[in-house]
Design a protein around this motif. Structure first.
Motif, PDB file in Angstrom:
ATOM      1  N   ALA A 122     -68.447  39.891  -2.848  1.00  0.00           N
ATOM      2  CA  ALA A 122     -69.038  38.554  -2.747  1.00  0.00           C
ATOM      3  C   ALA A 122     -70.162  38.543  -1.727  1.00  0.00           C
ATOM      4  CB  ALA A 122     -67.966  37.542  -2.364  1.00  0.00           C
ATOM      5  N   ILE A 123     -69.946  39.244  -0.604  1.00  0.00           N
ATOM      6  CA  ILE A 123     -70.983  39.326   0.424  1.00  0.00           C
ATOM      7  C   ILE A 123     -72.187  40.099  -0.104  1.00  0.00           C
ATOM      8  CG2 ILE A 123     -71.521  40.206   2.729  1.00  0.00           C
ATOM      9  CD1 ILE A 123     -68.570  39.819   3.438  1.00  0.00           C
ATOM     10  N   VAL A 142     -74.613  37.973  -2.242  1.00  0.00           N
ATOM     11  CA  VAL A 142     -75.298  36.810  -1.669  1.00  0.00           C
ATOM     12  C   VAL A 142     -76.786  37.056  -1.449  1.00  0.00           C
ATOM     13  CG1 VAL A 142     -75.486  35.368   0.398  1.00  0.00           C
ATOM     14  CG2 VAL A 142     -73.248  35.825  -0.597  1.00  0.00           C
ATOM     15  N   LEU A 143     -77.135  38.138  -0.768  1.00  0.00           N
ATOM     16  CA  LEU A 143     -78.540  38.392  -0.440  1.00  0.00           C
ATOM     17  C   LEU A 143     -79.401  38.649  -1.676  1.00  0.00           C
ATOM     18  CD1 LEU A 143     -78.122  40.488   2.825  1.00  0.00           C
ATOM     19  CD2 LEU A 143     -79.063  38.190   2.626  1.00  0.00           C
ATOM     20  N   PRO A 144     -78.956  39.486  -2.624  1.00  0.00           N
ATOM     21  CA  PRO A 144     -79.761  39.651  -3.846  1.00  0.00           C
ATOM     22  C   PRO A 144     -79.959  38.335  -4.593  1.00  0.00           C
ATOM     23  CG  PRO A 144     -78.156  41.409  -3.676  1.00  0.00           C
ATOM     24  CD  PRO A 144     -77.822  40.419  -2.605  1.00  0.00           C
ATOM     25  N   ALA A 145     -78.899  37.525  -4.668  1.00  0.00           N
ATOM     26  CA  ALA A 145     -79.029  36.238  -5.349  1.00  0.00           C
ATOM     27  C   ALA A 145     -80.032  35.346  -4.634  1.00  0.00           C
ATOM     28  CB  ALA A 145     -77.663  35.550  -5.423  1.00  0.00           C
ATOM     29  N   LEU A 146     -79.998  35.357  -3.305  1.00  0.00           N
ATOM     30  CA  LEU A 146     -80.936  34.552  -2.528  1.00  0.00           C
ATOM     31  C   LEU A 146     -82.368  35.024  -2.752  1.00  0.00           C
ATOM     32  CD1 LEU A 146     -81.438  32.345  -0.453  1.00  0.00           C
ATOM     33  CD2 LEU A 146     -80.987  34.022   1.363  1.00  0.00           C
ATOM     34  N   LEU A 147     -82.575  36.344  -2.805  1.00  0.00           N
ATOM     35  CA  LEU A 147     -83.911  36.877  -3.058  1.00  0.00           C
ATOM     36  C   LEU A 147     -84.444  36.406  -4.403  1.00  0.00           C
ATOM     37  CD1 LEU A 147     -86.331  38.757  -2.489  1.00  0.00           C
ATOM     38  CD2 LEU A 147     -84.983  40.633  -3.489  1.00  0.00           C
ATOM     39  N   LEU A 148     -83.609  36.447  -5.425  1.00  0.00           N
ATOM     40  CA  LEU A 148     -84.051  36.038  -6.760  1.00  0.00           C
ATOM     41  C   LEU A 148     -84.352  34.542  -6.808  1.00  0.00           C
ATOM     42  CD1 LEU A 148     -81.631  38.158  -8.977  1.00  0.00           C
ATOM     43  CD2 LEU A 148     -84.023  38.617  -8.446  1.00  0.00           C
ATOM     44  N   VAL A 149     -83.557  33.749  -6.099  1.00  0.00           N
ATOM     45  CA  VAL A 149     -83.820  32.304  -6.039  1.00  0.00           C
ATOM     46  C   VAL A 149     -85.145  32.043  -5.338  1.00  0.00           C
ATOM     47  CG1 VAL A 149     -83.053  30.131  -5.004  1.00  0.00           C
ATOM     48  CG2 VAL A 149     -81.396  31.626  -6.145  1.00  0.00           C
TER      49      VAL A 149
END
Length: 239
Positions: free
Chosen positions: A21-22, A25-32
């Motif tokens: 889960a951790i 988070v960062l890859p998802a934030l980058l894509l957003v």
């Protein structure tokens, strides 16, 4: 030098529910962020380079490296479960090498792939920016994984030390103090990417020959020393 059983156990530890889960988070934030920037700013080469360099390479890759590198062995040493692995007929350098390969693979998947996707979203790989920063992420993944795996073998505070290195040395001193950039994995990886991207899109304070030597030296030295530290661990009943 590679043990499938050790690899399977390490993957299971790294990709467990909490740690996975951790990692997401960062890859998802980058894509957003990439999608939002593309929506509001359009396809701009310099903006794409700024986002990928400022967030993906400077922040996301080292942090994922900390999670994967230290998580590949640190928890086992901390809770003592490493003794069960050391009791098996597997050479200790093989254990380190296998765990390093797993840490590198996890770091690459969760950092390089999102970097490529974000670059394609931002400007469709104009000026080869997406590919260049993806290469930087791949190269940095190897060095970070070896460094943080070593930290996991020598300190019970590996995560904290890794975070200090990633956020203070790499992100803060590496961007503000010129001399510190020479000792930055981030700058070494950008030197490799600089040869791929269009002129001025990726820059590094370290020349490619020196960067290549430092990347190789750090990876080999950290892996070797981690193997030595693991070899020094004694099981109950050992002389």
């Amino acid at each position: 030098m590679y043990d499938p059983t050790v690899a399977r156990l390490t993957y299971r530890a790294l990709l467990g529910r909490r740690r996975a889960a951790i990692l997401f988070v960062l890859p998802a934030l980058l894509l957003v962020i990439a999608a939002a920037v593309r929506m509001f700013a359009g396809a701009d080469d310099q903006v794409a380079a700024n986002v990928l360099g400022g967030f993906a390479i400077a922040t996301m890759v080292p942090l994922i490296g900390v999670i994967a590198g230290t998580g590949a062995i640190g928890p086992e040493i901390d809770d003592g479960s490493i003794v069960y692995l050391l009791a098996k007929p597997v050479k200790r350098p093989t254990i380190i090498f296998t765990k390093l390969i797993v840490a590198i693979a996890v770091t690459m998947v969760f950092s390089a792939l999102p970097t490529l996707l974000a670059g394609l979203i931002l400007n469709g790989n104009g000026q080869q920016i997406a590919v260049a920063y993806t290469i930087a992420a791949l190269v940095a993944s190897i060095a970070y994984s070896s460094l943080f795996l070593l930290l996991g073998t020598v300190s019970r505070h590996a995560v904290v030390i890794g975070l200090v290195y990633a956020l203070v040395w790499e992100a803060l001193f590496g961007s503000l103090v010129p001399g510190a950039r020479t000792l930055s994995v981030q700058q070494w990886s950008l030197a490799v990417a600089e040869k791929v991207a269009g002129q001025g899109m990726v820059t590094s304070d370290v020349g490619l020959p020196l960067a290549t030597i430092l990347l190789a030296a750090v990876t080999v030295a950290a892996t070797w020393y981690a193997g030595q530290k693991l070899r020094a661990l004694k099981l109950a009943g050992e002389e």
